[in-house]
Design a protein around this motif. Structure first.
Motif: not given
Length: 932
Positions: A741-755
């Motif tokens: 589902s679209a609200d739990s798919a990856q990459p979600d763009g959160g700060d883990r992806w920043f890092e």
């Protein structure tokens, strides 16, 4: 909640928190001639009485309910019994439909209300056994005073229900009665206790990460997976606790100790990795990349099982929000030495799913005088269906919460043989119980729930999960696969506890020692608790039941047959980190790491938030107080609405250096020149940057993830799973469609992806920058080639979405909030949705901003989680505190208080928060007397 701006390719399917109603029959409501009359007259008929007198024979004395113009109630009584009885009555007046749906969810009885479509959800919830655990807590764990308060609350709810048909309670019952002859049952104390289980489920930390790491083994090697889960940047993003350490002799945390001076040796804390990779000497799970990976393709069977489990988890109604980086909150407290008031200021805004009505309910509970029979004078936010106040202040202290994020769940592979499972050299019998699920309009269904000593077998609830398959990612030392492995769940919330005791104790605490004593019982969900009092003390406490693992770090499913992977107990409360009046003069919690792992002997998790929000808040506070500056109540509010994009500060210098020859792409790129990184609703630059970021993620990471982690229905031509690099020829690509589902798919763009992105930005030839060619574009082999493709793709995406003229673009048109009633507002005919739903609102802010209007970059731009409320507490001068809710006090669609706070919330405004009897009286609009 689908946003109007969401592209067709990213519309949600199988959305969380969706309760299906029989649409065919409800459609008749919208089609018959009296549909409109039915809707308005029925909605208005259920609005509650808020003035005059109502007789409630069970009361000890008169109770006054004073509501302000926003419908927020302040209750005055002479006994605790009357206070909580009135609280139950008033919440039922405003929110009983919401309360009723919640209790059916927590007890696995949604099918009784909504029919056969909810059977699978009920099966899973019955397997978890929330209601059963809540009953055990009430029977065996809770204090007598807590039970009395819960019973008083239940009595008040039932006072309201007495003599009322469903249509007299809420319009939703009137609609439901067209398809189901449903009548609300009496409220019980256990109905309130069970809500804490739903809260704990949505804040359960890293279960999805545990699944995802396993799914990644189908497509990536060990180094690539490590790249996608970088270590927490302790040197850059400050953890919550920076002072203190565990004294191994006293066996307690000493907040005055210097880190490194008094740390223990970690004995028995489960510091081993336990993944079973390497030489094959372990019995754990392998990743398929070590010397003994368990054979080529060893992950295939477990991949399908974890995919199915992930899908099952995705369908469980999430009352608080989507799991992942968005679930969390901001809270911080500043000492009086740095405030304009000379007393502490405390701010809190939990980031949860946008809901209508809001998940929070504002109210005050006041004893007219403090006696042994009446002990409460407290105001703040609570949940409809639960007595007391969860977040707020009393006359002496204030407190807030954010999600601590400790790893409190483990998945285990179980070697099954008949009615037994292997544990060491033994075959143990499953514990079993029968559960009968009643179905509205259908035949009841009975299931058998199996449990190990660790917890329920969650794989029994999905056809694909009944066997693990022919191959599972385990070492050669594991037991033979036979028919495969089952999957069980160990979770702290499935053990009875005393969290409900903690709620009442927090409400009465007078000082920091009493606050910490109350926090000791706040076992699940594990929360960061911040504190301030009228004497000037500020503090922090990490409470919770956090497991100690004998082996393994909880990052991957563990081998259930190996006793080494057991939980040995929980971190003792006395050794959990806390701070009291730290030297720096402020405390910030925003889901970052609690304490540097080198300074603390107990591993809490490998999956903290990465600290983008928390460090921004720290920096804002430091910049304000440098050179003797002071922070005001309005400064705290301004910080809460800070829209700065932290990933933009990192990525923008590289984007602006890209040589763009296409005039249309260059026109869009120019939007970024001079942009200050602020994501205001009317910002064209913010719209374009976020579209570029979304496409950077898709090209560099998303298209390389297994289909089980990508958005459902999004089909891509990708390299084969056994390929290690980009395909050079289109013929080498295979067609795969996402499943999540679209609200739990990856990459979600959160700060883990920043890092993740930060670590590769300077390496322009890193393999993650490679992307295969398409029919229209050649392959990307370097960072700058991929960034150019992202700039290009973002330009044409926004052209299709917002128009060709970039001057008309705005972030708010993409980033919209729609508020939907969580039951009938998500399914059904237009008339019902029109009656119940509201929106859209164009919002600023974004993912991992302090103003965390979260969106999932894999799924689109719509708002998926929000600051579900905001408060700034002016400690000691309580009437100058400020607050706001996402929606309004009422759950009735035609009440003037249904969404009357939303417009102000969207603008970042706060409302007055009266607390003293004088201030409450001045703000009172309606007074209702409840008389014995």
């Amino acid at each position: 909640m689908p946003a109007n701006s969401t592209p067709p390719a990213t519309k949600k399917k199988g959305r969380r928190a969706r309760f299906v109603v029989i649409v065919l029959v409800l459609a008749l409501v919208g089609g018959v001639g009296y549909g409109a009359y039915w809707g308005v007259s029925t909605v208005r008929a259920s609005l509650p009485q808020t003035t005059g007198t109502i007789n409630l024979p069970g009361l000890d004395g008169q109770v006054e309910v004073k509501r302000d113009s926003y419908g927020v109630p302040q209750i005055y009584a002479n006994t605790d019994r009357d206070l909580f009885r009135a609280q139950g009555y008033v919440q039922a007046q405003d929110r009983f439909w919401e309360m009723d749906v919640r209790r059916h969810m927590t007890s696995g009885r949604l099918s009784e209300m909504f029919g056969k479509e909810q059977v699978e959800t009920d099966e899973f919830l019955r397997t978890l056994g929330w209601r059963q655990v809540a009953q055990e807590e009430y029977d065996d764990k809770l204090d007598d005073e807590t039970k009395k308060n819960l019973q008083s609350y239940a009595d008040g709810v039932n006072d309201y229900l007495k003599g009322r048909d469903g249509k007299d309670i809420s319009v939703e019952y009137a609609a439901l009665n067209f398809v189901n002859d449903y009548k609300p049952a009496k409220w019980t104390p256990v109905d309130s206790v069970a809500w804490l289980k739903a809260m704990a489920w949505d804040l359960r930390s890293n279960m999805q990460d545990e699944i995802d790491r396993s799914l990644l083994t189908s497509r990536m090697d060990e180094k690539q997976i490590k790249d996608l889960y970088p270590s927490y940047p302790y040197s850059r993003n400050q953890p919550i606790v920076t002072e203190g350490a565990v004294d191994p002799l006293a066996e307690e945390f000493d907040p005055k100790a210097e880190p490194g001076d008094a740390t223990g040796d970690g004995t028995g804390t489960g510091t081993g990795t336990g993944t079973g990779t390497g030489t094959g000497t372990g019995t754990g799970i392998g990743t398929g990349t070590g010397t003994d990976p368990g054979g080529a393709g060893a992950v295939d069977g477990l991949e399908s099982q974890l995919d199915a489990l992930s899908s099952t988890l995705d369908e469980i109604p999430a009352l608080l929000g989507p799991s992942g980086s968005g679930i969390g909150s901001n809270s911080w407290v500043v000492s009086g030495q740095y405030t304009t008031t000379g007393k502490p200021l405390l701010a809190n805004d939990p980031h949860l799913a946008p809901q209508l009505p809001s998940v929070w309910y504002q109210m005050g509970l006041h004893c007219r005088s403090s006696t042994k029979d009446c002990q409460y004078d407290v105001a703040g936010y609570t949940f409809a269906g639960m007595p007391g106040v969860i977040i707020g202040h009393n006359e002496d202290i204030a407190w807030g919460m954010t999600n601590l994020g400790a790893d409190v769940t483990d998945l285990y592979l179980e070697k099954v043989s008949g009615d037994t499972y292997q544990y060491g050299n033994e075959q143990k019998k499953f514990k079993t119980r029968q559960e009968t699920i009643k179905v509205a309009g259908g035949k009841s269904q009975t299931i058998t729930v199996r449990s190990t000593e660790r917890g329920p077998v969650v794989s029994d609830r999905d056809g694909q999960l009944r066997t693990v398959g022919d191959k599972a990612p385990v070492t050669n030392a594991a037991p033979d696969r036979g028919d495969g492995y089952a999957v069980s769940l160990q979770w702290t919330a499935l053990e009875p506890g005393k969290s409900m005791d903690a709620v009442f104790a927090l409400n009465k605490a007078k000082n920091f020692p009493e606050f910490r004593k109350a926090a000791q019982n706040f076992e699940v969900p594990s929360q960061n608790l911040i504190y301030a009092d009228t004497k000037g003390t500020i503090g922090y406490q990490a409470p919770g039941r956090i497991p100690i693992r004998a082996e393994g770090d909880g990052s991957l499913p563990a081998p259930g047959w190996d006793p080494k992977y057991r939980w040995e107990g929980y971190i003792p409360f006395d050794e959990l980190p806390y701070e009291e009046n730290p030297k720096r003069g402020y405390i910030v919690t925003a889901n970052q790491a609690v304490i540097d792992k080198d300074d603390y002997p107990y591993p809490m998790t490998e999956d903290w938030g990465y600290g983008a929000r928390s460090q921004r808040i720290n920096d804002l506070i430091k910049s304000k107080i440098k050179d003797g500056g002071k922070i005001s109540t309005d400064d705290m509010r301004t910080m809460q609405t800070d829209n700065r994009s932290e990933i933009a500060t990192l990525l923008m210098p590289y984007l602006l250096k890209i040589d763009v020859s296409d005039p249309s792409i260059r026109e869009a790129q120019k939007l970024l020149e001079g942009w200050d990184y602020s994501q205001e609703p009317d910002s064209a630059a913010a719209a374009y940057f976020n579209a570029v970021w979304r496409n950077v993620l898709k090209l560099s990471f998303g298209n390389k993830l297994p289909k089980e982690m990508r958005v459902e229905g999004e089909c891509l031509n990708v390299r084969p799973a056994d390929s290690t690099g980009p395909a050079d020829d289109l013929e080498e690509l295979v067609r795969e469609c996402g499943r999540r589902s679209a609200d739990s798919a990856q990459p979600d763009g959160g700060d883990r992806w920043f890092e993740i992105t930060r670590k590769i930005l300077k390496d322009e030839d890193n393999e993650w920058w490679q992307a295969p060619k398409t029919r229209l574009q050649g392959p990307a082999k370097t960072r700058d080639e991929l960034l150019l493709r992202a700039l290009t793709d973002a330009r044409w995406e926004l052209t299709a979405e917002l128009g060709k003229d970039v001057s008309t673009w705005s972030w708010g048109r993409l980033h919209q909030l729609n508020l939907e009633n969580q039951t009938l507002g998500t399914e059904g005919p237009g008339i019902v949705k029109t009656l119940l739903n509201r929106g859209p609102w164009n919002l600023g802010g974004g993912e991992a901003a302090v103003n965390a209007t979260g969106w999932n970059a894999a799924g689109g731009y719509e708002v998926m989680w929000v600051p579900s409320m905001r408060m700034v507490v002016n400690v000691g001068d309580w009437d100058k505190s400020r607050w706001i809710n996402l929606t309004g006090a009422s759950g009735h669609a035609y009440s003037p208080n249904y969404t009357d706070q939303t417009e102000k919330w969207a603008k970042g405004e706060l409302l007055d928060w009266p607390f003293s009897s004088r201030a409450v009286e001045e703000n009172t609009g309606d007074t209702l007397t409840l008389a014995p």
